[in-house]
Scaffold this motif. Structure first.
Motif, PDB file in Angstrom:
ATOM      1  N   ASP A  41      32.386-109.885 -33.060  1.00 54.53           N
ATOM      2  CA  ASP A  41      31.268-108.964 -32.867  1.00 54.53           C
ATOM      3  C   ASP A  41      30.299-109.528 -31.831  1.00 54.53           C
ATOM      4  N   LEU A  42      29.322-108.727 -31.469  1.00 52.82           N
ATOM      5  CA  LEU A  42      28.403-109.086 -30.393  1.00 52.82           C
ATOM      6  C   LEU A  42      27.605-110.352 -30.685  1.00 52.82           C
TER       7      LEU A  42
ATOM      8  N   THR B  39      32.672-110.505 -20.149  1.00 56.41           N
ATOM      9  CA  THR B  39      33.452-109.275 -20.074  1.00 56.41           C
ATOM     10  C   THR B  39      33.587-108.630 -21.451  1.00 56.41           C
ATOM     11  N   ALA B  40      33.839-109.454 -22.463  1.00 59.51           N
ATOM     12  CA  ALA B  40      33.966-108.945 -23.832  1.00 59.51           C
ATOM     13  C   ALA B  40      32.640-108.361 -24.316  1.00 59.51           C
ATOM     14  N   ILE B  41      31.530-109.011 -23.992  1.00 57.84           N
ATOM     15  CA  ILE B  41      30.209-108.505 -24.379  1.00 57.84           C
ATOM     16  C   ILE B  41      29.945-107.164 -23.706  1.00 57.84           C
ATOM     17  N   SER B  42      30.275-107.076 -22.439  1.00 59.82           N
ATOM     18  CA  SER B  42      30.075-105.834 -21.699  1.00 59.82           C
ATOM     19  C   SER B  42      30.925-104.701 -22.280  1.00 59.82           C
TER      20      SER B  42
ATOM     21  N   SER C 281      29.398-103.615 -25.667  1.00 61.43           N
ATOM     22  CA  SER C 281      28.150-102.859 -25.547  1.00 61.43           C
ATOM     23  C   SER C 281      28.402-101.474 -24.954  1.00 61.43           C
ATOM     24  N   ASN C 282      29.348-101.365 -24.023  1.00 56.81           N
ATOM     25  CA  ASN C 282      29.690-100.051 -23.473  1.00 56.81           C
ATOM     26  C   ASN C 282      30.351 -99.171 -24.524  1.00 56.81           C
TER      27      ASN C 282
ATOM     28  N   ASN D 276      28.930 -95.535 -25.882  1.00 58.81           N
ATOM     29  CA  ASN D 276      29.734 -94.327 -25.873  1.00 58.81           C
ATOM     30  C   ASN D 276      29.845 -93.707 -27.253  1.00 58.81           C
ATOM     31  N   GLU D 277      29.799 -94.511 -28.314  1.00 60.08           N
ATOM     32  CA  GLU D 277      29.849 -93.975 -29.672  1.00 60.08           C
ATOM     33  C   GLU D 277      28.593 -93.209 -30.017  1.00 60.08           C
TER      34      GLU D 277
END
Length: 69
Positions: free
Chosen positions: A10-11, A55-58, A61-62, A66-67
C-alpha cells in the motif's frame, strides 16, 4: 527488488520504503566521497530501486484518483 514485489504494497509502505532507500543512497554517496564504499555499482542499483518505488507510488495514486471519479 522487482516492481511486482512493490505493486502489492500500500501507499504508506511504499512511502516509508522510499524514505529508507533515499537515506541509504545518501549514506552511500558520503561513503563514496570518503572512499569507504567498495562496491560503487550499488549506487546505481539503489537509484533504480528508488525509481521503481516512485513508479509504484504514482500508479497507486493514479488508480485511487480514477476510482473516485
Amino acid at each position: 527488488m522487482k516492481y511486482t514485489d512493490l505493486k502489492d504494497k500500500d501507499l504508506a509502505e511504499l512511502r516509508t520504503l522510499l524514505k529508507e532507500k533515499k537515506n541509504e543512497l545518501f549514506v552511500m554517496r558520503i561513503k563514496l566521497k570518503t572512499q569507504q564504499l567498495t562496491k560503487s555499482h550499488e549506487i546505481s542499483l539503489t537509484r533504480k530501486d528508488i525509481a521503481r518505488i516512485q513508479t509504484a507510488i504514482s500508479a497507486k495514486s493514479n488508480a485511487q484518483k480514477n476510482e473516485k471519479k
